[in-house]
Write a protein that holds these residues in place. Structure first.
Motif, PDB file in Angstrom:
ATOM      1  N   ALA A  88       0.814  -1.212   0.000  1.00 45.95           N
ATOM      2  CA  ALA A  88       0.000   0.000   0.000  1.00 45.95           C
ATOM      3  C   ALA A  88       0.845   1.259   0.000  1.00 45.95           C
ATOM      4  O   ALA A  88       0.329   2.363  -0.144  1.00 45.95           O
ATOM      5  CB  ALA A  88      -0.932   0.006   1.207  1.00 45.95           C
ATOM      6  N   GLY A  89       2.152   1.093   0.159  1.00 45.13           N
ATOM      7  CA  GLY A  89       3.022   2.263   0.231  1.00 45.13           C
ATOM      8  C   GLY A  89       2.825   2.973   1.559  1.00 45.13           C
ATOM      9  O   GLY A  89       2.230   2.424   2.477  1.00 45.13           O
ATOM     10  N   GLY A  90       3.297   4.159   1.647  1.00 40.64           N
ATOM     11  CA  GLY A  90       3.134   4.917   2.881  1.00 40.64           C
ATOM     12  C   GLY A  90       4.160   4.513   3.919  1.00 40.64           C
ATOM     13  O   GLY A  90       4.990   3.629   3.708  1.00 40.64           O
ATOM     14  N   ILE A  91       4.088   5.158   5.046  1.00 36.05           N
ATOM     15  CA  ILE A  91       5.072   4.960   6.110  1.00 36.05           C
ATOM     16  C   ILE A  91       4.525   3.982   7.141  1.00 36.05           C
ATOM     17  O   ILE A  91       3.389   4.096   7.588  1.00 36.05           O
ATOM     18  CB  ILE A  91       5.416   6.313   6.784  1.00 36.05           C
ATOM     19  N   THR A  92       5.331   2.979   7.467  1.00 31.89           N
ATOM     20  CA  THR A  92       4.938   2.047   8.510  1.00 31.89           C
ATOM     21  C   THR A  92       6.111   1.838   9.454  1.00 31.89           C
ATOM     22  O   THR A  92       7.273   1.896   9.044  1.00 31.89           O
ATOM     23  CB  THR A  92       4.479   0.695   7.914  1.00 31.89           C
ATOM     24  N   SER A  93       5.809   1.594  10.711  1.00 28.55           N
ATOM     25  CA  SER A  93       6.867   1.363  11.689  1.00 28.55           C
ATOM     26  C   SER A  93       7.363  -0.079  11.610  1.00 28.55           C
ATOM     27  O   SER A  93       8.436  -0.405  12.078  1.00 28.55           O
ATOM     28  CB  SER A  93       6.361   1.682  13.106  1.00 28.55           C
ATOM     29  N   ASP A  94       6.560  -0.944  10.988  1.00 27.45           N
ATOM     30  CA  ASP A  94       6.916  -2.355  10.890  1.00 27.45           C
ATOM     31  C   ASP A  94       7.329  -2.671   9.448  1.00 27.45           C
ATOM     32  O   ASP A  94       6.512  -3.063   8.621  1.00 27.45           O
ATOM     33  CB  ASP A  94       5.710  -3.211  11.315  1.00 27.45           C
ATOM     34  N   ILE A  99       2.067  -2.660   5.194  1.00 23.57           N
ATOM     35  CA  ILE A  99       0.609  -2.712   5.022  1.00 23.57           C
ATOM     36  C   ILE A  99       0.303  -3.051   3.565  1.00 23.57           C
ATOM     37  O   ILE A  99       0.789  -2.406   2.650  1.00 23.57           O
ATOM     38  CB  ILE A  99      -0.033  -1.355   5.412  1.00 23.57           C
ATOM     39  N   LEU A 100      -0.503  -4.094   3.391  1.00 23.27           N
ATOM     40  CA  LEU A 100      -0.879  -4.512   2.047  1.00 23.27           C
ATOM     41  C   LEU A 100      -2.342  -4.210   1.816  1.00 23.27           C
ATOM     42  O   LEU A 100      -3.160  -4.323   2.728  1.00 23.27           O
ATOM     43  CB  LEU A 100      -0.636  -6.017   1.869  1.00 23.27           C
ATOM     44  N   ARG A 101      -2.654  -3.839   0.588  1.00 25.26           N
ATOM     45  CA  ARG A 101      -4.047  -3.626   0.195  1.00 25.26           C
ATOM     46  C   ARG A 101      -4.326  -4.434  -1.058  1.00 25.26           C
ATOM     47  O   ARG A 101      -3.430  -4.740  -1.824  1.00 25.26           O
ATOM     48  CB  ARG A 101      -4.310  -2.140  -0.074  1.00 25.26           C
ATOM     49  N   CYS A 102      -5.629  -4.771  -1.233  1.00 29.87           N
ATOM     50  CA  CYS A 102      -6.034  -5.484  -2.438  1.00 29.87           C
ATOM     51  C   CYS A 102      -5.918  -4.522  -3.616  1.00 29.87           C
ATOM     52  O   CYS A 102      -6.383  -3.390  -3.541  1.00 29.87           O
ATOM     53  CB  CYS A 102      -7.465  -5.986  -2.303  1.00 29.87           C
ATOM     54  N   ARG A 103      -5.316  -4.987  -4.677  1.00 28.30           N
ATOM     55  CA  ARG A 103      -5.112  -4.102  -5.820  1.00 28.30           C
ATOM     56  C   ARG A 103      -6.416  -3.822  -6.571  1.00 28.30           C
ATOM     57  O   ARG A 103      -6.480  -2.915  -7.379  1.00 28.30           O
ATOM     58  CB  ARG A 103      -4.062  -4.660  -6.759  1.00 28.30           C
ATOM     59  N   SER A 104      -7.452  -4.644  -6.309  1.00 30.47           N
ATOM     60  CA  SER A 104      -8.716  -4.456  -7.007  1.00 30.47           C
ATOM     61  C   SER A 104      -9.711  -3.627  -6.199  1.00 30.47           C
ATOM     62  O   SER A 104     -10.223  -2.630  -6.668  1.00 30.47           O
ATOM     63  CB  SER A 104      -9.329  -5.809  -7.343  1.00 30.47           C
ATOM     64  N   CYS A 105      -9.994  -4.063  -4.959  1.00 29.80           N
ATOM     65  CA  CYS A 105     -11.024  -3.370  -4.171  1.00 29.80           C
ATOM     66  C   CYS A 105     -10.436  -2.416  -3.135  1.00 29.80           C
ATOM     67  O   CYS A 105     -11.190  -1.704  -2.475  1.00 29.80           O
ATOM     68  CB  CYS A 105     -11.951  -4.384  -3.512  1.00 29.80           C
TER      69      CYS A 105
END
Ligand SMILES: [Zn+2]
Length: 123
Positions: A88-94, A99-105
């Motif tokens: 999902a991109g963006g900044i994560t501490s882990d 963080i993953l997001r579904c590429r479709s929904c």
């Protein structure tokens, strides 16, 4: 389900068709146990000559089950292809677990569609 909007005719037809498949399949006799028994009777030519008592419901099921199962498998593969994770991109501490997001929904992974599929076909 949203009851405020009239259901889209195409969606309604698809739902009715799926419900019909569900009903027809549910009414048919399961071949799971007989198939296990019959497996030990396979002859040298590679088949078992069988006499079977088939109900009308069994015939209804058998006449269309191959095509319907192929359609379901194709549907499953297409949904699996559509709903897959992406970073999902963006900044994560882990950083080990981004963080993953579904590429479709775009739901957070695993998305509801993938979860529904995984529940329908448990490992
Ligand atoms: Zn999805």
């Amino acid at each position: 389900m949203n009851t405020e909007l009239p259901e889209d005719p195409q969606r309604r037809r698809l739902r009715e068709r799926l419900e019909l498949i569900q009903i027809r399949t549910d009414k048919a006799t399961s071949w799971q146990e007989p198939a296990q028994t019959l497996r030990s009777l396979v002859n040298r030519a590679g088949y078992v000559p069988v006499k079977a008592r088939l109900s009308v419901e069994d015939l209804d099921f058998l006449s269309t089950s191959r095509e319907e199962l192929l359609s379901f498998a194709e549907l499953g593969l297409r949904l699996l292809d559509l709903h897959q994770p992406r970073d999902a991109g963006g900044i994560t501490s882990d950083t080990a677990h981004p963080i993953l997001r579904c590429r479709s929904c775009m739901w957070r992974w695993p998305c509801p569609t993938f979860r529904a599929m995984a529940e329908a076909f448990p490992a």
